[in-house]
Motif scaffolding. Structure first.
Motif, PDB file in Angstrom:
ATOM      1  N   UNK B  33       2.980   1.380  22.256  1.00  9.89           N
ATOM      2  CA  UNK B  33       1.757   0.620  22.430  1.00  9.89           C
ATOM      3  C   UNK B  33       1.990  -0.775  21.857  1.00  9.89           C
ATOM      4  N   UNK B  34       1.380  -1.772  22.507  1.00 11.67           N
ATOM      5  CA  UNK B  34       1.555  -3.151  22.045  1.00 11.67           C
ATOM      6  C   UNK B  34       1.103  -3.308  20.602  1.00 11.67           C
ATOM      7  N   UNK B 183     -12.563 -20.117  25.202  1.00 15.24           N
ATOM      8  CA  UNK B 183     -11.917 -19.212  26.137  1.00 15.24           C
ATOM      9  C   UNK B 183     -12.892 -18.355  26.905  1.00 15.24           C
ATOM     10  N   UNK B 185     -15.977 -16.901  29.141  1.00 13.00           N
ATOM     11  CA  UNK B 185     -16.502 -17.392  30.413  1.00 13.00           C
ATOM     12  C   UNK B 185     -17.878 -17.995  30.261  1.00 13.00           C
ATOM     13  N   UNK B 186     -18.083 -19.060  31.019  1.00 10.26           N
ATOM     14  CA  UNK B 186     -19.416 -19.646  31.078  1.00 10.26           C
ATOM     15  C   UNK B 186     -19.876 -19.538  32.504  1.00 10.26           C
ATOM     16  N   UNK B 188     -20.596 -17.032  34.237  1.00 11.68           N
ATOM     17  CA  UNK B 188     -19.897 -15.965  34.947  1.00 11.68           C
ATOM     18  C   UNK B 188     -20.895 -15.274  35.881  1.00 11.68           C
ATOM     19  N   UNK B 190     -20.762 -12.578  37.713  1.00 16.35           N
ATOM     20  CA  UNK B 190     -20.917 -11.122  37.592  1.00 16.35           C
ATOM     21  C   UNK B 190     -21.831 -10.798  36.419  1.00 16.35           C
ATOM     22  N   UNK B 191     -21.539 -11.453  35.285  1.00 20.23           N
ATOM     23  CA  UNK B 191     -22.361 -11.202  34.099  1.00 20.23           C
ATOM     24  C   UNK B 191     -23.804 -11.616  34.343  1.00 20.23           C
ATOM     25  N   UNK B 194     -25.569  -9.013  36.520  1.00 16.83           N
ATOM     26  CA  UNK B 194     -25.848  -7.788  35.760  1.00 16.83           C
ATOM     27  C   UNK B 194     -26.956  -8.031  34.755  1.00 16.83           C
ATOM     28  N   UNK B 197     -30.389  -8.047  36.243  1.00 17.91           N
ATOM     29  CA  UNK B 197     -30.915  -6.719  36.553  1.00 17.91           C
ATOM     30  C   UNK B 197     -31.220  -5.934  35.284  1.00 17.91           C
ATOM     31  N   UNK B 198     -30.344  -6.057  34.258  1.00 13.22           N
ATOM     32  CA  UNK B 198     -30.444  -5.137  33.116  1.00 13.22           C
ATOM     33  C   UNK B 198     -31.379  -5.612  32.008  1.00 13.22           C
ATOM     34  N   UNK B 202     -33.972  -3.290  29.619  1.00 16.12           N
ATOM     35  CA  UNK B 202     -33.607  -3.099  28.209  1.00 16.12           C
ATOM     36  C   UNK B 202     -34.778  -3.470  27.309  1.00 16.12           C
ATOM     37  N   UNK B 208     -40.952   0.313  24.625  1.00 17.30           N
ATOM     38  CA  UNK B 208     -41.354   1.729  24.701  1.00 17.30           C
ATOM     39  C   UNK B 208     -40.980   2.475  23.432  1.00 17.30           C
TER      40      UNK B 208
END
Lengths: 125, 323
Positions: B33-34, B183, B185-186, B188, B190-191, B194, B197-198, B202, B208
């Motif tokens: 393993x590395x 380094x 992501x800005x 992003x 995909x993020x 997500x 939606x999330x 949450x 609740x």
């Protein structure tokens, strides 16, 4: 009778999910590079947990608890790939020696390469 | 009958390697393993010299030790008093330990009637179906008030340590923006998808959990943590410009202040009435309904607000040093 079928189907799903977890664990410990290991881990976090929870839903029957379990599956299927994506992106941007770990290809170049290879093969045939 | 296997063949089997691993002779993950060894701690001579000279100049020019009698006496007294304080603390703690009850005595708190009373009378006295919530927010609400204040004080301490002075960092706004995670992501996509939606589910789930704290598992601390996590996810996806439209340091300050003051005042009222045997005007309601169990729901909401704000503010402090 129906009860038994339901139980057996649920148990089969659960065992299948656990099997995927075992595959995931082996992959996490056997692979050497981070992205390979992450691929293995993400597989268990989506498919493995999906099958296991689906088995539990089947065994439990349809009620409020199984609805909650379904939401857990939905949540994990959204969040786990997204977090894996972020980690992978961080690894790609901060990797010190990328040529040792992976090969960067542009899609067009890859297409050209593949078509060239196909032509070669067809000519040989 | 077991078959005798030659040693070379046996050393190739899985069981031999398992045994090696079990007995600690060989680590199977070593060199596969590395792993990166930690670099040895090394310091240039120039760095050491610079540090020493800086220290010297600090004493000579800024404190002016030779002529400043005040600082000199303060430093001497500081040492003496720190020793005295430590000894006193040790003595106090040791005396308290000697007063602890011996193990296994009949009159110990474990064996007395308190826990039985919580279980038997908890529902009638607090109105909360969840006994744990009834305990921490009714019988022992003073303790929980202290915990909420601990969170608030922790935020204040982190603020003192990590806050970036806005006046000094003037013109460095772009620098700060660039330093803010080079380094990572800005924007992003995909993020962002997500998160879009999330985040609402949450936060709704957190609400609740807070509101159902007296009916089932949950409560202010866990629900507040869920809401804080949702806010952090939103911040990570969309950046500070969007979150600062609704949540700044000022919002946090007022929210925490109002929640803690509300908690303290409402609990003061119930302590006052309880200690003087006055009947409280707050009805306990029917157990199991959302609007029941008197003050517990309000206290849960207060604790939840404080916890959510604290989590979010901690994250912001460590990332940017201020809202």
């Amino acid at each position: 009778m129906l009860e038994w079928i339901r139980f057996l189907a649920g148990a089969a799903l659960l065992v299948f999910g656990l099997g995927i977890f075992i595959v995931e664990l082996i992959g996490v410990y056997r692979f050497k590079y981070v992205l390979n290991r992450m691929h293995a881990a993400a597989m268990g976090d989506t498919l493995g947990i999906g099958f296991s929870l689906m088995g539990l839903i089947l065994m439990n029957g349809l009620n409020f608890t199984s609805l909650k379990l379904f939401f857990v599956i939905v949540f994990l299927w959204f969040s786990s790939p997204a977090s894996s994506h972020l980690i992978a992106r961080l690894e790609v941007t901060t990797d010190e020696e990328p040529e040792k770990h992976y090969r960067r290809v542009e899609l067009k170049k890859l297409e050209a390469e593949l078509t060239a290879r196909e032509e070669m093969e067809s000519r040989e045939a | 009958m077991s078959k005798k296997v030659p040693k070379e063949q046996y050393e190739k089997t899985l069981s031999y390697r398992m045994r090696q691993w079990y007995e600690g002779e060989k680590d199977p993950f070593l060199n596969t393993v590395e792993m990166k060894p930690q670099p040895e701690f090394k310091e240039d001579k120039a760095v050491i010299e610079k540090r020493e000279s800086e220290r010297k100049s600090l004493y000579e020019h800024i404190y002016d030790m030779e002529h400043n009698a005040k600082v000199r006496t303060f430093r001497k007294l500081y040492r003496v008093f720190s020793v005295i304080f430590c000894i006193a603390l040790v003595l106090v703690l040791l005396t308290m330990v000697s007063y602890l009850p011996t193990i296994g005595e009949v009159s110990n708190p474990v064996n007395n009637e308190v826990s039985r009373r919580y279980i038997q009378n908890g529902l009638q006295e607090t109105g909360a179906v969840n006994i744990v919530t009834g305990m921490i927010l009714d019988y022992r609400a003073f303790d929980t008030l202290g915990e909420s204040h601990v969170l608030f004080i922790a935020t204040c301490t982190v603020l003192i340590l990590l806050r970036v002075d806005k006046k000094k960092a003037k013109g460095g706004q772009e620098d700060a923006e660039e330093n803010d995670r080079v380094h990572e992501p800005k924007n992003d996509i995909i993020l962002q998808t997500v998160a879009r939606i999330l985040v609402p589910p949450i936060i709704i789930f957190g609400i609740y959990v807070i509101l159902g704290g007296h009916l089932g598992p949950g409560g202010g601390f866990s629900g507040g943590a869920v809401i804080g996590a949702g806010l952090i996810l939103y911040l990570n996806a969309f950046g500070f410009v969007k979150t600062e439209r609704f949540f700044t340091a000022k919002t946090y300050k007022w929210m925490s202040f109002c929640a803690l003051a509300c908690y303290a005042l409402s609990k003061c009222y119930s302590f006052y009435t309880g200690a003087n045997h006055i009947k409280s005007v707050i009805p306990l309601g029917t157990p199991g309904a959302i609007l029941s169990s008197g003050l517990i729901l309000i206290l849960n909401i207060c604790v939840g607000i404080v916890v959510a704000g604290t989590m979010y503010t901690f994250y912001v402090m460590f990332r940017k040093g201020g809202h």
